[in-house]
Motif scaffolding. Sequence first.
Motif, PDB file in Angstrom:
ATOM      1  N   UNK A 215      69.672  43.066  31.319  1.00 18.74           N
ATOM      2  CA  UNK A 215      70.361  41.472  30.183  1.00 18.74           C
ATOM      3  C   UNK A 215      69.106  41.222  30.174  1.00 18.74           C
ATOM      4  N   UNK A 216      67.843  40.044  30.894  1.00 18.09           N
ATOM      5  CA  UNK A 216      67.135  39.081  30.524  1.00 18.09           C
ATOM      6  C   UNK A 216      66.390  39.689  29.117  1.00 18.09           C
TER       7      UNK A 216
ATOM      8  N   UNK B 172      65.969  40.344  21.160  1.00 15.39           N
ATOM      9  CA  UNK B 172      66.590  40.136  20.479  1.00 15.39           C
ATOM     10  C   UNK B 172      65.982  38.484  19.805  1.00 15.39           C
ATOM     11  N   UNK B 173      65.728  37.515  20.358  1.00 17.64           N
ATOM     12  CA  UNK B 173      64.824  36.587  20.281  1.00 17.64           C
ATOM     13  C   UNK B 173      63.650  37.093  19.736  1.00 17.64           C
TER      14      UNK B 173
ATOM     15  N   UNK C 229      53.631  27.399  14.303  1.00 18.46           N
ATOM     16  CA  UNK C 229      53.104  27.553  15.658  1.00 18.46           C
ATOM     17  C   UNK C 229      54.074  27.918  16.893  1.00 18.46           C
ATOM     18  N   UNK C 230      54.914  26.843  16.513  1.00 20.54           N
ATOM     19  CA  UNK C 230      55.835  26.994  17.458  1.00 20.54           C
ATOM     20  C   UNK C 230      55.958  28.263  18.215  1.00 20.54           C
ATOM     21  N   UNK C 231      57.220  28.622  16.737  1.00 18.84           N
ATOM     22  CA  UNK C 231      58.212  30.087  16.366  1.00 18.84           C
ATOM     23  C   UNK C 231      56.918  30.886  17.117  1.00 18.84           C
ATOM     24  N   UNK C 232      55.437  30.967  16.896  1.00 21.74           N
ATOM     25  CA  UNK C 232      54.085  31.860  17.089  1.00 21.74           C
ATOM     26  C   UNK C 232      54.308  31.700  19.152  1.00 21.74           C
ATOM     27  N   UNK C 233      54.059  30.731  19.210  1.00 21.03           N
ATOM     28  CA  UNK C 233      54.040  30.390  20.662  1.00 21.03           C
ATOM     29  C   UNK C 233      55.409  31.090  21.512  1.00 21.03           C
ATOM     30  N   UNK C 234      56.002  30.966  20.651  1.00 21.37           N
ATOM     31  CA  UNK C 234      57.807  31.394  21.185  1.00 21.37           C
ATOM     32  C   UNK C 234      57.369  32.919  21.635  1.00 21.37           C
ATOM     33  N   UNK C 235      57.173  33.376  20.441  1.00 24.65           N
ATOM     34  CA  UNK C 235      56.887  34.736  20.749  1.00 24.65           C
ATOM     35  C   UNK C 235      55.660  35.715  21.932  1.00 24.65           C
ATOM     36  N   UNK C 236      55.232  34.955  21.418  1.00 29.45           N
ATOM     37  CA  UNK C 236      53.786  35.203  22.642  1.00 29.45           C
ATOM     38  C   UNK C 236      54.590  35.158  23.677  1.00 29.45           C
TER      39      UNK C 236
ATOM     40  N   UNK D 221      62.334  48.021  18.751  1.00 26.99           N
ATOM     41  CA  UNK D 221      63.197  48.755  18.987  1.00 26.99           C
ATOM     42  C   UNK D 221      62.596  49.937  20.060  1.00 26.99           C
ATOM     43  N   UNK D 222      61.201  50.717  20.463  1.00 30.26           N
ATOM     44  CA  UNK D 222      60.994  51.391  21.197  1.00 30.26           C
ATOM     45  C   UNK D 222      60.888  50.825  22.775  1.00 30.26           C
ATOM     46  N   UNK D 223      60.995  49.342  22.845  1.00 27.45           N
ATOM     47  CA  UNK D 223      61.336  48.262  23.928  1.00 27.45           C
ATOM     48  C   UNK D 223      63.110  48.510  24.076  1.00 27.45           C
ATOM     49  N   UNK D 224      63.801  48.155  23.109  1.00 25.23           N
ATOM     50  CA  UNK D 224      65.180  48.467  23.599  1.00 25.23           C
ATOM     51  C   UNK D 224      65.682  49.577  23.865  1.00 25.23           C
TER      52      UNK D 224
END
Lengths: 120, 539
Positions: free
Chosen positions: B12-13, B19-20, B35-42, B94-97
């Motif tokens: 679930x996590x 998805x995020x 850059x915050x979005x980038x940090x969060x992606x990371x 997609x592959x990870x999902x």
Amino acid sequence: MNRTAMIVDDSLFMRKILCAILTENGYTVIAEAASGIEAMKNLHSSHPDLILLDIILPDSSGLDLLTSLITTCPASKVVICSAIGQEQVTKKALELGAMAFIQKPFTPETVTDVLKSLGD
Amino acid sequence: MDMSPYRDLFISEARKHLSTFSELIVQLEDSPDDSAALDELFRHAHSLKGMAATMSYEQVVGIAHLMEDQLGRVRKGDYGLPPALADILLEGVDALSRMVSAIESGSDSHEDSSRLMEQLEAFSPQSEALPLFQGDLPEAPLLESAPLGPRQFQGKDSFQSIRIKTEVLDHLVNITGELITNRHFLAEAIRQADAAECRQPLQQITTLLHGLRDEVFKARMLPFTVIAERFPRLIRDLARQLGKESHFHLSGKEIELDRGILEEIAEPIVHILRNAVDHGLETADERRAAGKPRNGLITLAVIRDKEHVEIIITDDGCGMDPEQLKLKAVEKGVISPEQAARMSPHEALNLICTPGFSTATAVSDISGRGVGMDAVREAVHTLSGTLAIQSQPGQGSRFVLRFPLTISIINALIVRCGPFDMAFPLNVVTRTMELKSSDIREESGCLTFRYEEDTLQLRSLRQALHLPPLAGAEAALQPVIICHVGTTLLAFSVDRIFGQQEIFIRPLRAPLSHLQGVSGATVTSDGRVLFVADAAALA
């Protein structure tokens, strides 16, 4: 002697695993927090012997939180738990008063070793 | 260590991270400087990698690691996020999902991710011209990990959730509420007929109804973030407009609340946040002079326990001085000097919720906009909630909004007062007790009594409802309920206390909606209408 611990990590998965490892090592996990604010709130009611702190939290700078935790609860030993930017953030965290560092991903044995190194 | 108990949590996590992650990539393409979005992606790629490593899902670790690497380079400024890289990263998601789905289904088969890993490893802006798929149509990325036969349908994830109109959900809540009311009728009839054979089925209906109620409410839940998305921007813009500097700290935005509550509280929260920036925070110069950090800090925390949710908004600004508030209130004729003299600091802080009271010396564009703290308090009470205000001059203020988790079906304490039965939402009632007349004192025109360490004011519910006093009440024990009103406790004397009951609150429509002191109504098991008390308005 039964020691108490709080786990601060935004991942429930990580909290549950760490909780299991701490319990095996004779700790009672008295609080879990998914955020910096929750962590500080928990300290209103309890002062754990050990705080495991994920240095990368979504809601706060781990280093700021570390400072607040240490100020509020000087008797607690704080162990940093994360992997991003290990060298710099770890170094800084240790300078600020963290006792040790657990690198993710970890095995239960590494965590046990770190807990033993705390010397109690 | 046996990791299998953590598998479901991992799944679930991991799904949430993925998805995020997709959303953030899209967001970052729209605003490449975020850059915050980038940090969060990371952070998401990194967290997923760490979790997978702990579970020893090596293939997930491998891909997540390469994705994290690429993001690391973008973060370092080696290059931006060109569309080709976004494509590869989304392909990675997609592959990870698919891998997570395979883990969930317990399948051992591994999909061949070597091409994807090569792409992730080799990407550089110069290689951008390379097509992601060479040669024939891509096979692997479109298929689940186990190759499917020609007549098999693909996947089963897609129908696990559906969209549903909110009015359908509201209708379901209404039907559930009516069922609960009717269960009370039925229970009463069974009791009166002494029909023993009906008790067991009634018990089952009760259990099923509770299950139905819980599920219906779950379906109405949305994460707090749906209303909170605009807060950071709102605070930033406001602060800039006022020449102030601010940080905003939000926690618990993932906590889910009833849609109805979210709708009702969004504007009140915005008002409190506006006030915090406008009246709370000082300018950078004032803060420096006061020995505070240059940036003011505003925090919003959402905390949930079993039955309640708390929204806590704090600022580290100039705070409010109860004495100043009293002076102001006297000046405006809101209270008399005598009332002011009797007021505790807590009560004085609540003055800001009095209609017509504004603390701003000049009505500014920002806070003096019609919606006042009185409207905030009213909105909170409509939700059977409470509003507590705390403040330290020079140190800041704290507003705590507390609500029951659901707004329409709640537990309530039923009391009688004259010809009326009334329901007090259980979340505002601290306890019930009986007072002897010798326990009650009169102090400067108010009735009071000792309760634990405090002296509480005692109000007569009859008086609050403009009913004549109960004859002969002086001799008997006086039933009393103690309620939270703002930050203080207040006691109401009532004629009789019946006990707790689950009630389905219906909103009152005009002209009944103008009634003071009631926030709704419900129908009792014998078909009478029972008003839901608003303790704060009765105070």
